[in-house]
Design an enzyme around this catalytic site. Structure first.
Site, PDB file in Angstrom:
ATOM      1  N   GLU A 108      51.487   0.086  44.962  1.00  0.00           N
ATOM      2  CA  GLU A 108      52.024   1.066  45.914  1.00  0.00           C
ATOM      3  C   GLU A 108      50.960   1.438  46.953  1.00  0.00           C
ATOM      4  OE1 GLU A 108      55.181   3.804  43.676  1.00  0.00           O
ATOM      5  OE2 GLU A 108      53.374   3.451  42.477  1.00  0.00           O
ATOM      6  N   GLU A 128      56.415   0.087  36.064  1.00  0.00           N
ATOM      7  CA  GLU A 128      56.613   1.447  35.550  1.00  0.00           C
ATOM      8  C   GLU A 128      57.814   1.562  34.603  1.00  0.00           C
ATOM      9  OE1 GLU A 128      54.315   2.011  39.396  1.00  0.00           O
ATOM     10  OE2 GLU A 128      55.808   0.643  38.596  1.00  0.00           O
TER      11      GLU A 128
HETATM   12  N1  T1G Z   1      45.831   3.187  32.744  1.00  0.00           N
HETATM   13  C1  T1G Z   1      44.916   3.374  31.765  1.00  0.00           C
HETATM   14  N2  T1G Z   1      44.448   2.383  30.940  1.00  0.00           N
HETATM   15  C2  T1G Z   1      44.917   1.159  31.164  1.00  0.00           C
HETATM   16  C3  T1G Z   1      45.878   0.884  32.178  1.00  0.00           C
HETATM   17  C4  T1G Z   1      46.331   1.970  32.990  1.00  0.00           C
HETATM   18  N3  T1G Z   1      47.216   1.796  33.971  1.00  0.00           N
HETATM   19  N4  T1G Z   1      46.156  -0.434  32.129  1.00  0.00           N
HETATM   20  C5  T1G Z   1      45.399  -0.959  31.140  1.00  0.00           C
HETATM   21  N5  T1G Z   1      44.652  -0.013  30.560  1.00  0.00           N
HETATM   22  C6  T1G Z   1      43.694  -0.195  29.457  1.00  0.00           C
HETATM   23  C7  T1G Z   1      44.352  -0.667  28.164  1.00  0.00           C
HETATM   24  O1  T1G Z   1      44.821   0.409  27.412  1.00  0.00           O
HETATM   25  C8  T1G Z   1      43.198  -1.379  27.482  1.00  0.00           C
HETATM   26  O2  T1G Z   1      42.386  -0.405  26.893  1.00  0.00           O
HETATM   27  C9  T1G Z   1      42.425  -1.991  28.639  1.00  0.00           C
HETATM   28  O3  T1G Z   1      42.819  -1.257  29.806  1.00  0.00           O
HETATM   29  C10 T1G Z   1      42.723  -3.437  28.872  1.00  0.00           C
HETATM   30  O4  T1G Z   1      44.121  -3.584  28.956  1.00  0.00           O
HETATM   31  C11 T1G Z   1      52.608   6.333  40.353  1.00  0.00           C
HETATM   32  C12 T1G Z   1      52.512   6.312  37.649  1.00  0.00           C
HETATM   33  C13 T1G Z   1      46.655  -4.690  33.683  1.00  0.00           C
HETATM   34  C14 T1G Z   1      48.089  -6.545  32.940  1.00  0.00           C
HETATM   35  O5  T1G Z   1      51.885  -0.298  33.767  1.00  0.00           O
HETATM   36  O6  T1G Z   1      49.976  -4.187  32.107  1.00  0.00           O
HETATM   37  O7  T1G Z   1      51.136   3.376  38.249  1.00  0.00           O
HETATM   38  O8  T1G Z   1      42.696  -1.016  24.548  1.00  0.00           O
HETATM   39  O9  T1G Z   1      44.359  -5.005  26.888  1.00  0.00           O
HETATM   40  O10 T1G Z   1      45.910  -7.940  28.536  1.00  0.00           O
HETATM   41  O11 T1G Z   1      53.965   4.492  40.240  1.00  0.00           O
HETATM   42  O12 T1G Z   1      46.796  -3.754  30.905  1.00  0.00           O
HETATM   43  O13 T1G Z   1      40.719  -1.849  25.813  1.00  0.00           O
HETATM   44  O14 T1G Z   1      40.939   0.588  25.263  1.00  0.00           O
HETATM   45  O15 T1G Z   1      46.302  -4.670  28.467  1.00  0.00           O
HETATM   46  O16 T1G Z   1      44.230  -8.151  30.408  1.00  0.00           O
HETATM   47  C15 T1G Z   1      51.556   1.110  36.043  1.00  0.00           C
HETATM   48  C16 T1G Z   1      49.568  -1.473  32.632  1.00  0.00           C
HETATM   49  C17 T1G Z   1      51.052   2.427  35.552  1.00  0.00           C
HETATM   50  C18 T1G Z   1      49.979  -1.667  34.046  1.00  0.00           C
HETATM   51  C19 T1G Z   1      45.858  -6.166  31.877  1.00  0.00           C
HETATM   52  N6  T1G Z   1      50.684   0.063  35.585  1.00  0.00           N
HETATM   53  N7  T1G Z   1      48.545  -2.422  32.223  1.00  0.00           N
HETATM   54  O17 T1G Z   1      46.273  -6.764  30.709  1.00  0.00           O
HETATM   55  O18 T1G Z   1      44.337  -6.055  29.162  1.00  0.00           O
HETATM   56  S1  T1G Z   1      52.190   3.701  35.956  1.00  0.00           S
HETATM   57  C20 T1G Z   1      50.936  -0.569  34.443  1.00  0.00           C
HETATM   58  C21 T1G Z   1      48.872  -3.718  31.962  1.00  0.00           C
HETATM   59  C22 T1G Z   1      51.950   3.955  37.638  1.00  0.00           C
HETATM   60  C23 T1G Z   1      52.767   4.974  39.730  1.00  0.00           C
HETATM   61  C24 T1G Z   1      52.848   4.987  38.238  1.00  0.00           C
HETATM   62  C25 T1G Z   1      47.769  -4.576  31.447  1.00  0.00           C
HETATM   63  C26 T1G Z   1      47.106  -5.460  32.535  1.00  0.00           C
HETATM   64  P1  T1G Z   1      41.645  -0.679  25.569  1.00  0.00           P
HETATM   65  P2  T1G Z   1      44.861  -4.838  28.271  1.00  0.00           P
HETATM   66  P3  T1G Z   1      45.171  -7.327  29.659  1.00  0.00           P
END
Ligand code: T1G
Ligand code: NAD
Length: 689
Positions: A108, A128
């Site tokens: 975004e 999301e």
């Molecule tokens: N926030 C906080 N921690 C996160 C995170 C996030 N968005 N994404 C990943 N982590 C942490 C995860 O818990 C793990 O921690 C480490 O990073 C590695 O992740 C306004 C509100 C990016 C494809 O939904 O899909 O934006 O276990 O093991 O397999 O519209 O992480 O090591 O302590 O998954 O390489 C939208 C979520 C948020 C993406 C990487 N974004 N993340 O995958 O590593 S909502 C998402 C993923 C938002 C707005 C709204 C995947 C990844 P730890 P991982 P990976």
């Protein structure tokens, strides 16, 4: 350490400013990052020498979204929305340099930039909805303006990312750059400045905002998402992009986002997000344990499971050998694999040349020594202990040193199988779920002698095969099937006491499962369990009566339901109803009306009870592991967070009391609350606390 704050750095390269976020592991847009970005915008906005700004991230990825760990906590200014509006309003070009996975709030933010460049391997998406939310920082208003409402809705309701090339074709990104994305973006920014290109604010675009096809797309995309709140909110928000001015659409998006964020469904889905990652942390594997290298795989048995498992290897680009007892059975297995791939190609889910490439990675054999060179061997022969022990004894003699030897058994004692070899340290269970090339769950069964690096190897392989690996201990049925067995006992009891298969299945699908227990039994085949019960001298009053009448399920067109030719739709069968009423009469059970609420309680609470025993015995490490197993392996509705999470929401005192009632009513002592439930309920605590 950045020049702005610990996570954000600003540097100038001539007339181009470059702001870089460095917040490992995925540059989540936490407060410090947002504050740093806002400070940079303030600094360079009116700095005459600076003609353009590049927004980039260090590490493995561009911003992967808002920081999910901040959800539910008091908001800290500046909010992401503020930063995004400030970027879009900048009086000089802002160019986003995308690499890795630009997701959610990160994508975004990029959409608010005036230009976007990306490396070819980058992916962009709005996932999301997978957290029970919708894009809450302008994504539902800006993306439709760039690619049209229909395509935008698909990306937002599925939550699936797209590759950079597709994003280029769609006009989301302006250029694919080679090598370093920052250098590429700086070069692009210089050209924009040199050519004095007008700033393109996505919010001002409306040439793609056509309503045609939107309603049909919305209906198609949300048809299978019954019970979930977020997809419907996504549809409303994207529709607003068509019918409302930008700022009104944005305002409504924010309201919908806050409603979902505060809701139970999103909390449950965020629980699963973190539980899935927590499940990969397995006690007893020393820090720094290196997985063994896996260059080739092998599968023994090309039946229902073997073929699907071989596809997992090929889909991950790993050459695999599949072995059967004879040419015909091998060819049958390979033909089934090819048919599976052809179906995916025909649905547009795979390119024909990619299918050929994957099929070429699958080699067949009819002699066990064909697996001698494999690094990871998975046995998937009939569920018979003696046969499996023979196969492992033979494998012991010919598999290479250091190979991991795994069994796909769904119930049997992995330690007993391991003892058939002189290398039990290399033996474990890899319990895939049918269809193995589709279901994401992988129960990894740690044997008493399994070496930590063998376990680490199986977990790493599980992730390479795009599975969700969860490590469990050895017991009958491991975690999932052991809990499922509790549900099956109760399902049979419900039929005897007054319910009909269609009523039980309706209550369970109403709860959110894609399929009820009886339609599921018909799909798996009633004869499998019947043969096992006969072998063990056990009887299931109703199911055995059906099997004796040839009702084996879908495979015979009759099971608990009947099926019309070439249809998988379960239809109530009067003959089954008669069989059930006869069984109640035979056992002297007075039938009564049973409510859907009671059915759901008796389908879920005995499983929770068994889950508590599984935690007591250490077969599962955490309640979250059990939740992940049920969501990814058994169709538990993700927006209910899994059985243990769900029980905590209801309160363990309630679960205890209902179980006690059902135990006293049925006389079944196994329904008595597990010690852990009674203790936690008495302490007013939950499984998670
Ligand atoms: N926030 C906080 N921690 C996160 C995170 C996030 N968005 N994404 C990943 N982590 C942490 C995860 O818990 C793990 O921690 C480490 O990073 C590695 O992740 C306004 C509100 C990016 C494809 O939904 O899909 O934006 O276990 O093991 O397999 O519209 O992480 O090591 O302590 O998954 O390489 C939208 C979520 C948020 C993406 C990487 N974004 N993340 O995958 O590593 S909502 C998402 C993923 C938002 C707005 C709204 C995947 C990844 P730890 P991982 P990976
Ligand atoms: P299946 O009957 O479809 O296939 C088993 C295959 O193994 C047959 O093709 C048979 O010819 C072959 N086979 C037997 N002995 C062999 C040997 N010595 N060498 C090579 N091949 C041999 O069974 P399935 O459903 O694929 O189940 C296989 C295993 O996976 C079982 O342990 C089962 O419990 C487990 N499992 C099954 C499911 C499921 O839903 N079907 C799910 C998870 C685990």
């Amino acid at each position: 350490m950045g020049s702005i704050n610990a996570s954000v750095d600003l540097r100038r390269d001539g007339e181009i400013a470059i702001v870089t976020s460095d917040n490992p592991p995925v540059n989540a847009l936490k407060h410090e990052v947002r504050a740093g970005l806002a400070e940079v915008l303030r600094q360079i906005r009116d700095e005459a020498a600076i003609k353009a700004l590049v927004v980039a991230c260090a590490g493995r990825t561009f911003f992967a979204g808002a920081d999910i760990t901040e959800f539910g906590k008091p908001p800290q200014a500046p909010g992401l929305g503020e930063v995004i509006v400030a970027i879009e309003a900048m009086p000089k070009p802002v160019v986003a340099a995308l690499h890795g996975t630009a997701l959610g709030g990160g994508f975004e933010l990029a959409l608010a930039c005036h230009f976007r460049v990306a490396v070819a391997a980058a992916r962009v998406g709005l996932p999301e909805v997978k957290l029970g939310l919708l894009p809450g920082a302008g994504g539902t208003q800006r993306l439709p303006r760039l690619i049209g409402p229909e395509k935008a809705l698909k990306m937002i309701v599925t939550g699936d990312p797209i590759e950079a090339r597709e994003a280029l074709t769609d006009g989301i990104i302006d250029q694919i750059v080679e090598g370093d994305p920052i250098a590429g973006a700086v070069g692009f920014a210089r050209r924009v400045v040199a050519e004095n290109r007008p700033l393109r604010r996505v919010r001002d675009r409306d040439d793609r905002l056509v309503a045609e096809g939107f309603a049909d797309a919305a209906e198609t995309l949300t048809r299978r998402l019954r019970g979930r709140e977020a997809p419907a909110a996504c549809v409303e928000a994207v529709r607003n992009a068509i019918v409302l001015p930008f700022d009104e659409g944005l305002k409504r998006e924010g309201e919908l986002f806050r409603e979902l964020m505060a809701g139970d469904q999103s909390k449950a889905q965020r629980h699963i997000f973190f539980a899935e990652r927590e499940a990969a942390r397995v006690p007893g594997i020393p820090e720094g344990t290196k997985p063994r290298p896996i260059a080739t795989g092998a599968v023994i048995g090309a039946g229902t499971m073997g073929g699907g498992i071989a596809m997992c290897f090929a889909n991950a680009g790993i050459p695999v050998t599949i072995v059967e007892t004879g040419r015909d059975l091998l060819q049958r297995g390979l033909d089934r694999v090819a048919a599976n791939y052809r179906t995916t190609v025909s649905r547009g889910g795979l390119a024909a040349d990619e299918m050929e490439r994957r099929m070429a990675l699958i080699r067949g054999g009819t002699e066990l020594d064909a697996v001698a060179g494999a690094d990871f061997v998975i046995e998937a022969v009939f569920e018979e202990m003696d046969l499996k022990k023979r196969v492992f004894a033979d494998l012991d003699g010919l598999a290479k040193a250091g190979a991991v030897l795994a069994t796909n058994t769904s119930t049997l004692d992995v330690d007993e199988i391991a003892r058939a070899t002189k290398r039990p340290q290399d033996v474990l269970g890899t319990h895939f779920f049918s269809p193995a090339n589709v279901m994401r769950l992988l129960e990894i069964v740690r044997g008493a002698a399994t070496a930590p690096d063998a376990l680490a190897t199986a977990i790493a392989l599980g992730r390479r095969l795009a599975k969700v690996p969860v490590t469990v201990g050895v017991c009958y049925g491991f975690v999932g099937n052991r809990m499922l067995a509790r549900r099956s006992v109760e399902a049979e009891r419900l039929l005897l006491e007054g319910a009909l298969p269609q009523e039980v299945d309706a209550a369970v699908t109403g709860f959110g499962f894609p399929m009820g227990p009886f339609a599921m039994a018909d799909m798996a085949g009633l004869d499998v369990g019947w043969r096992i019960r006969k072998g063990r001298g056990e009887r299931n009053e109703i199911e055995d009566a059906l099997c004796e009448a040839g009702h084996f399920g879908q495979k015979t067109g009759k099971g608990y339901f009947c099926y019309e030719a070439r249809s998988r739709t379960p239809l109530p069968d009067p003959e089954v109803e008669r069989t059930i009423l006869d069984a109640s009469a035979r056992l002297g059970v007075a039938r009564r009306t049973i409510t859907p609420e009671e059915i759901v309680e008796r389908m879920v609470y005995p499983m929770v009870n068994e889950g508590a025993r599984i935690l007591e015995e250490g077969i599962a490490t955490r309640p979250g592991d059990i939740d992940v197993i049920w969501v990814y392996g058994y169709g538990w509705p993700v927006w209910r967070g899994g059985p243990m999470y769900y029980a905590d929401r209801l309160g363990l005192a309630h679960i205890r009391d209902r179980l006690t009632l059902y135990a006293e009513r049925s006389g079944d002592e196994t329904l008595r609350p597990a010690t852990r439930i009674s203790r936690l309920a008495a302490e007013g605590r939950g499984f998670a606390s």
